[in-house]
Write an enzyme that holds these catalytic residues in place. Structure first.
Site, short mmCIF file in Angstrom:
data_model
loop_
_atom_site.label_atom_id
_atom_site.label_comp_id
_atom_site.label_asym_id
_atom_site.label_seq_id
_atom_site.Cartn_x
_atom_site.Cartn_y
_atom_site.Cartn_z
N HIS B 63 0.89 -1.19 0.02
CA HIS B 63 0.01 0.00 -0.03
C HIS B 63 0.80 1.45 0.17
O HIS B 63 2.18 1.17 0.46
CB HIS B 63 -0.90 0.00 1.00
CG HIS B 63 -0.53 0.27 2.44
ND1 HIS B 63 -0.26 1.52 3.04
CD2 HIS B 63 -0.09 -0.52 3.45
CE1 HIS B 63 0.26 1.37 4.16
NE2 HIS B 63 0.33 0.02 4.40
N ASP B 170 6.47 3.26 6.57
CA ASP B 170 5.33 2.43 6.46
C ASP B 170 4.28 3.13 5.52
O ASP B 170 3.72 4.15 5.83
CB ASP B 170 4.41 2.39 7.99
CG ASP B 170 3.18 1.67 8.11
OD1 ASP B 170 2.44 1.86 8.82
OD2 ASP B 170 2.65 1.13 6.63
N GLU B 202 -4.96 1.67 2.65
CA GLU B 202 -4.73 0.72 3.30
C GLU B 202 -5.14 1.12 5.07
O GLU B 202 -5.81 0.62 5.79
CB GLU B 202 -3.67 -0.13 3.48
CG GLU B 202 -3.41 -1.29 4.26
CD GLU B 202 -2.98 -0.98 5.58
OE1 GLU B 202 -2.58 -0.11 5.89
OE2 GLU B 202 -2.86 -2.12 6.35
N GLU B 203 -4.73 2.50 5.17
CA GLU B 203 -4.57 2.89 6.56
C GLU B 203 -5.96 3.32 6.94
O GLU B 203 -6.47 3.65 8.21
CB GLU B 203 -3.84 4.04 6.79
CG GLU B 203 -2.38 3.97 6.66
CD GLU B 203 -1.55 3.07 7.64
OE1 GLU B 203 -2.47 2.75 8.74
OE2 GLU B 203 -0.41 2.82 7.59
N ASP B 225 4.32 -5.77 3.67
CA ASP B 225 3.97 -4.54 4.57
C ASP B 225 5.16 -4.36 5.56
O ASP B 225 6.36 -4.98 5.39
CB ASP B 225 2.70 -4.76 5.32
CG ASP B 225 1.95 -3.47 5.79
OD1 ASP B 225 0.67 -3.55 5.48
OD2 ASP B 225 2.53 -2.44 6.13
#
Lengths: 332, 335, 336
Positions: B63, B170, B202-203, B225
């Protein structure tokens, strides 16, 4: 009824292989079609009189644990798969991995306790008799399943043991297949995986089959013990199959609900309406995957999600009877 | 490819969940330059980079979005209130400068904290939540509107030789790793039909990756990830930066493919670590696995320090080794 | 429009029992649509063909929150569980409408201390419903276990403000109905009236699957911050216009939809607000997840006292929402 044999098989969420093999062996010659799908769900079809599709499911997995770390002193750390109250695991025998390594979840002797000591998975360790990390590593590895050890017992009116949720449902499905019913619809019997870890297997089955409607056969909560207020019970043992109006994530289809109640009444089968809406089942997953109207019918049980649950044999028989009658009729 | 440079560039781009386009565009340009691929941006904004083949269909997912902030209310003067996109510890936002994206360009704001001299006991002891924070906008505060997004104003830099510090590692570290993997694949004759999916949101929980997985319906899905590195978690093995890629295991992972990639790592002398997962991995893997009729999945993680803070830290070697392992695995069609 | 809103909000249709509201909506729309379908779960899908190829979907959920009668004790008192986000506090002093009778909520308390404690930490275990029955048999005849109930509250017209139960989301249903009545759509317009949103976005998870629209907009209520010591980080005021949602805790709106709605409002001088909702979600989250993905967003009506028997909205916000959506639906601008 295969409840005792099914209960004794280790089949933690994600590791249902042995349960699947047992079921497949028993039913494969009695169905028109059988397959294991990509995720490990077992799907069997028995054709009926009418071209519409009914999917009836039960989940093969039981709550358990996975090895999360091997500590320096040879003890095994675990994390739960499914919802487990940590207090039920103290002093229990377990089985780890394909090699079936035996272990004990030790518990501190009362003599050595200072006051009440809270339990959490962080301080629960499995003892497999190893004294050093290396020794333990030769027997188990991170990612191995940890299952409560088999312990099923058949009493006169009851069955006690682990995993009655939902080997009860699996046994019912097997009995339905083997009893040679005159099925009304093309009936797909789906033995699904990973229900306990988030209703993860049934959606794929529904997607594949695209059923017109679905029935989920579960083994459900009761709460009929002296410590729990009677008005807060979910169901009671001895009072027959439990028909659910609504639970987390889904209100069961009104027509299916009314139909099941009608069949029970007309055939003098004792039944109960589930009194609590807590907890969810695959009916929610099925509804949001393929828009299939569903109903949940369950065997009432005590102490599910622990190594020692209880089911009343006459409730089992009545649940089987109710479903046998539903499956031969036109429902929708 | 200079993985360090790519990562620093990715880190410095602002791509909050739902607004990833600058990151997507950068990745698309790099991908098209380094390998013979077809690229496509789907209707959610996911970037799908395909290296065509006749063999097994394998899709890799990373992502592209980062955690961020949004202006929710105007107070008096230059002060505004904020909320987050994704989970952020409110304490780590204190005394940070944020880059606010307004329709007239970037404005800078500071999340201030009352000076200690003026604090009383109650203020000192308070458990800080986002309701206690405010942002003090220092330029063009008139052009700041409710709904404007903001990111940490961090600039990525080298930390010693092997580490990079910056925001959004991230999951930009995974994106950079996938780009490097794509480049490494040029050295092989590849049969598999490979899709690199640089996904959105994604978050936020809606996750574009799942829609892409639905569309592609691969034979194998590998999610890349980050995971917590160098921090002690009771009952978990200690995952360390510099010790190589983390192979995740648990009910959301296909055990057959897990064994294959683990064996390959051993053959190639790639140091790897194993991380267990219970009911959830908290990554796109969980939902991709149960998409359609089910998709076999793998989850590979890069150890990362200080997740969801303005300066996350990764070890470049971990990324390079992950790419090396993946490129061989893909070249062998996932065997 | 007030008449329509009154009609829809007064219908009793909790999650899982949407038959009544579905018939009423269909009745209102009959002459304004080219076709309709009721899917397996009970979602109502209607459409009106456009001139150009392309599909816009507007969604509102038909269900309201309510309660489920689960058990009747020997004396005829009824135990209930919530269906959707009903807070037990909202039931104190209010009444519940079951299909055949009204019930009143009481609280347990064997001592004044216990009563006080229960009131401080109220949950469904501590309350019960009294329908005036003298025993179990009498109660069971009127409210057998498995019966659904809703808030008993009628529509009130306060001028610019209107109040009723179930504004969430009958207001969305009313808005979409008005859009169908008033618009001449450029692209094909789909209206989906979904079931069981309050339980978990159930209906919306599948409703758009076969339609595959180019974009989808959920029309729902949102919170407010304009009451005394209202939520300090949000700015949503009744009367300042419908709210274009940036995000809530279930999803982030597709930014192109946010821009589109903003542009329409600005170009046509229609008041609007920008919304970030700290807690809560809409069907947009489920629509976005459908199949290969559908770009989705939400247009919200700022509402006070959401999930209580008396939800309040401003009629101008509602009318402006209809205006914006009508312009969207009739716009010849390319979809994406």
């Amino acid at each position: 009824m295969f409840l005792k044999e099914l209960s004794d098989i280790p089949g933690v969420s994600g590791f249902e292989g042995k349960v699947r093999e047992f079921i497949k062996e028993k039913i494969k010659d009695k169905v028109d079609y059988i397959e294991t799908d990509k995720l490990g769900n077992l799907i069997a079809l028995k054709k009926g009189k009418v071209n519409k599709k009914l999917m009836i499911t039960a989940h093969m997995d039981e709550v358990g644990f996975i090895v999360s770390n091997i500590e320096e002193d040879g003890k095994i750390s675990i994390i739960p798969l499914g919802t487990i109250d940590p207090r039920v695991v103290l002093g229990k025998k377990v089985v780890i991995g394909e090699k079936q390594i035996l272990g004990v979840i030790g518990s501190k002797p009362v003599h050595l306790m200072e006051g009440y000591e809270k339990v959490s998975f962080e301080n629960i360790k499995v003892d497999i008799g190893a004294t050093k990390k290396q020794e333990a590593e030769s027997k188990v590895k991170i990612g191995d399943f940890v299952s409560f050890a088999p312990n099923a017992m058949v009493h006169e009116e009851w069955i006690s043991g682990k995993a009655l949720d939902d080997r009860g449902g699996c046994s019912i499905l097997m009995d339905l297949i083997l009893s040679g019913l005159d099925l009304y619809y093309d009936t797909f019997f789906a033995f699904v995986i990973q229900e306990e870890t988030g209703l993860r297997g049934s959606g794929s089955c529904a997607f594949k089959i695209n059923p017109d409607f679905a029935i989920v056969v579960e083994t459900t909560t009761s709460g009929d013990n002296p410590e729990f207020p009677p008005d807060r019970r979910s169901s009671e043992l001895g009072k027959g199959p439990v028909i659910t109006p609504a639970h987390r994530g889904y209100v069961n289809d009104e027509r299916l609900f009314n139909f099941a109640v009608k069949v029970a009444k007309e055939n003098n089968i004792p039944y109960q309406i589930k009194r609590r809406t807590v907890g969810g089942t695959d009916a929610a997953r099925i509804a949001i995957t393929t828009g299939t109207p569903s109903l949940v019918i369950s065997i009432p049980s005590r102490y599910i999600h622990s190594p020692m649950s209880v089911v009343n044999i006459s409730d089992y028989q009545n649940t089987l009877k109710l479903l046998s009658l539903i499956l031969i009729k036109e429902v929708l | 490819m200079e993985v360090k440079e790519i990562l620093k560039n990715l880190s410095n781009l602002d791509g909050p969940s739902g607004y990833e386009f600058p990151v997507i565009k950068y990745i698309k340009d790099v991908a098209e330059k380094i390998a013979p691929v077809k690229t496509l941006i789907d209707n959610h904004g996911n970037l799908i980079v395909r290296k065509k083949g006749d063999g097994r269909k394998i899709a890799l997912f990373a992502h592209t979005d980062e955690i961020a902030f949004v202006i929710t209310k105007k107070e008096f003067g230059n002060y505004f209130r904020i909320h987050t996109f994704g989970g952020v510890d409110p304490k780590v936002v204190i005394s940070q400068r944020l880059r606010i994206h307004t329709k007239e360009g970037i404005s800078y704001g500071i999340v201030g904290m009352l000076e200690p001299h003026l604090q009383n006991e109650e203020i000192r002891q308070k458990n800080i939540t986002f309701d206690d924070l405010f942002i003090d906008v220092l330029d063009k505060s008139d052009s700041v509107q409710i709904g404007d997004l903001a990111t940490f104003d961090s600039e990525a830099f080298d930390l010693n030789e092997r580490y990079i510090a910056g925001k959004a590692l991230d999951n930009r570290a995974s994106c950079a790793t996938l780009l490097y993997t794509l480049e490494l694949l040029n050295q092989f004759i590849v049969n598999a039909d490979i899709y690199f999916v640089f996904s959105v949101r994604e978050e936020d929980g809606v996750s574009g990756a799942v829609n892409a997985a639905y569309k592609i319906n691969p034979d194998l899905a590998i999610v890349l990830d980050v995971t917590h590195g160098d921090i002690l978690r009771p009952s978990y093995p200690k995952i360390e930066t510099g010790k190589g890629p983390v192979l995740d295991i648990g009910p959301m992972v296909n055990y057959e493919y897990f064994d294959k990639i683990k064996n390959l790592a051993e053959k190639l002398s790639v140091n790897y670590q194993i991380e267990p997962n219970g009911d959830h991995s908290h990554t796109d893997t969980d939902r991709i696995q149960i998409t359609r009729e089910g998709i076999p999945t793998l989850l590979i993680s890069i150890p990362l320090r200080y997740m969801h803070t303005p300066y996350e830290v990764v070890n470049i070697r971990d990324m390079e080794e992950t790419a090396r392992l993946l490129s061989f695995f893909l070249a062998r069609g996932g065997e | 429009m007030k008449e329509l809103i009154k009609k829809l909000t007064e219908i009793k249709s909790p999650s899982g029992r949407e038959e009544n509201i579905r018939s009423a909506i269909l009745e209102e729309l009959k002459e304004y649509i080219d076709g309709y379908e009721i899917d397996k779960l009970g979602n109502l899908i209607v459409w009106k063909k456009g001139k150009k190829e392309g599909k816009i979907l507007l969604d509102a959920h038909m269900d309201e929150i309510g309660v489920l009668a689960t058990h009747i004790d020997e004396k005829g008192f009824i135990r209930i569980e919530p269906i959707g986000g009903v807070s037990p506090y909202n039931l104190l002093g209010s009444s519940i409408a079951f299909p055949n009778i009204e019930g009143f909520v009481g609280v347990e308390g064997e001592t004044s201390e216990e009563l006080s404690k229960n009131l401080k930490n109220l949950d469904f275990d501590k309350i019960f419903v009294d329908i005036g029955a003298k025993n179990k048999l009498e109660a069971e005849k009127l409210v057998p276990p498995g019966t659904f109930g809703v808030y008993s509250a009628s529509f009130k017209d306060l001028g610019e403000r209107i109040v009723s139960k179930a504004m969430d989301d009958r207001i969305g249903c009313a808005i979409i109905i008005e859009v169908f009545k008033k618009s001449n759509p450029y692209y094909t317009l789909y209206g989906t009236f979904s079931i069981q949103e309050e339980i978990g976005l159930v209906g919306a998870s599948v409703v758009a699957f076969n339609i595959k629209p180019d974009l989808a907009i959920a029309v729902d209520v949102t919170a407010h911050s304009d009451t005394p010591k209202g939520p300090k980080r949000m700015s949503l005021e009744l009367g300042k216009g419908p709210a274009i949602k940036i995000k809530d805790s279930a999803s982030i709106s597709d930014r192109r939809i946010v821009e589109k709605l903003k542009n329409i409002a600005e170009r046509n001088n229609i008041p609007y607000q920008i919304e970030i909702l700290l807690r809560g979600g809409t069907n947009a989250a489920a629509l976005q997840r459908t199949g290969e993905g559908i770009p989705a967003g939400t247009l919200s009506i700022p509402t006070r006292y959401v999930h209580s028997p008396h939800e309040m909205v401003d009629i101008k916000d509602v009318e402006n929402a209809v205006k914006i959506l009508k312009l969207l639906v009739e716009s010849e601008e390319s979809l994406f």
